[in-house]
Write a protein that holds these residues in place. Structure first.
Motif, short mmCIF file in Angstrom:
data_model
loop_
_atom_site.label_atom_id
_atom_site.label_comp_id
_atom_site.label_asym_id
_atom_site.label_seq_id
_atom_site.Cartn_x
_atom_site.Cartn_y
_atom_site.Cartn_z
N CYS A 87 -13.17 -1.95 12.70
CA CYS A 87 -13.29 -0.81 11.79
C CYS A 87 -14.02 0.30 12.54
O CYS A 87 -14.99 0.04 13.25
CB CYS A 87 -14.09 -1.22 10.55
N ILE A 136 -3.60 -7.11 6.08
CA ILE A 136 -3.08 -6.15 7.06
C ILE A 136 -2.30 -6.91 8.11
O ILE A 136 -2.84 -7.82 8.76
CB ILE A 136 -4.23 -5.34 7.71
N GLU A 167 -11.59 3.81 9.24
CA GLU A 167 -10.26 3.27 9.41
C GLU A 167 -10.39 1.82 9.86
O GLU A 167 -11.42 1.43 10.40
CB GLU A 167 -9.43 4.08 10.40
N HIS A 190 0.86 -1.20 0.00
CA HIS A 190 0.00 0.00 0.00
C HIS A 190 0.89 1.24 0.00
O HIS A 190 1.85 1.31 0.77
CB HIS A 190 -0.92 0.00 1.22
N PHE A 223 -0.13 3.20 3.78
CA PHE A 223 -0.26 2.57 5.09
C PHE A 223 0.72 1.42 5.26
O PHE A 223 0.68 0.43 4.53
CB PHE A 223 -1.70 2.11 5.31
N VAL A 275 -7.03 -7.66 0.59
CA VAL A 275 -6.26 -6.78 1.46
C VAL A 275 -5.72 -7.61 2.61
O VAL A 275 -6.47 -8.32 3.28
CB VAL A 275 -7.14 -5.63 2.02
N LYS A 324 -2.60 -0.82 10.69
CA LYS A 324 -3.90 -0.22 10.38
C LYS A 324 -3.91 0.44 9.02
O LYS A 324 -2.88 0.79 8.46
CB LYS A 324 -4.28 0.80 11.43
N ILE A 325 -5.13 0.58 8.50
CA ILE A 325 -5.42 1.49 7.40
C ILE A 325 -6.00 2.72 8.09
O ILE A 325 -7.09 2.66 8.66
CB ILE A 325 -6.43 0.87 6.41
N VAL A 376 0.36 -2.91 5.09
CA VAL A 376 -0.83 -3.24 4.31
C VAL A 376 -0.41 -3.62 2.89
O VAL A 376 0.36 -2.90 2.25
CB VAL A 376 -1.82 -2.05 4.26
N HIS A 396 -9.56 7.75 6.73
CA HIS A 396 -9.61 8.35 5.40
C HIS A 396 -11.05 8.36 4.90
O HIS A 396 -11.93 7.75 5.48
CB HIS A 396 -8.70 7.61 4.42
#
Length: 131
Positions: free
Chosen positions: A88, A61, A112, A33, A36, A59, A66-67, A39, A70
């Motif tokens: 989340c 993680i 997030e 990513h 992030f 995805v 974390k993402i 990720v 956003h």
């Protein structure tokens, strides 16, 4: 761990099938990513392939990563939790993430995602496509 094995089987043995083609997920590379840490993404279908209508991504993680918070101005985003655990924050509400959970983030809603100590493995979809 069993849940990681499930995700790896999905990402290595799965495929995307249409009447005219079959694309093995194993043939699609993972990418880091751009924003992030911890990720990784595997883009299964991108906007070019769907005339911009939608995109599909696996995805991964890493544990305790974390993402970050956003917003997507145009896209509705969904998460289908394949394996692992975490949570989340979706529009200021905390949603527990575990295998089988589906979460929806409408456009313009802050969100997030945090992975637990065993990591988190998602199937994410964007409508219209995430560029």
């Amino acid at each position: 761990m069993i849940f990681q094995d499930l995700f790896e089987q999905f990402s290595q043995k799965g495929s995307f099938c249409t009447p005219d083609k079959n694309v093995a997920f194993a043939d699609i590379p993972w990418s880091v990513h751009p924003t992030f840490d911890g990720v990784q993404l595997k883009t299964l279908l991108n906007g070019e392939q769907t005339a911009g209508q939608f995109s599909y991504h696996l995805v991964r993680i890493a544990p305790n990563k974390k993402i970050g918070n956003h917003i997507h101005a145009e896209q509705l985003e969904t998460h289908e939790v394949i394996a692992g655990s975490g949570f989340c924050i979706n529009n200021d509400e905390k949603i527990a993430y575990e295998s089988g959970v589906i979460s929806i983030m409408p456009p313009k809603v802050a969100h997030e995602v945090w992975a637990g100590s065993d990591g988190l493995y998602l199937f994410a979809k964007f409508m219209p496509a995430q560029s």
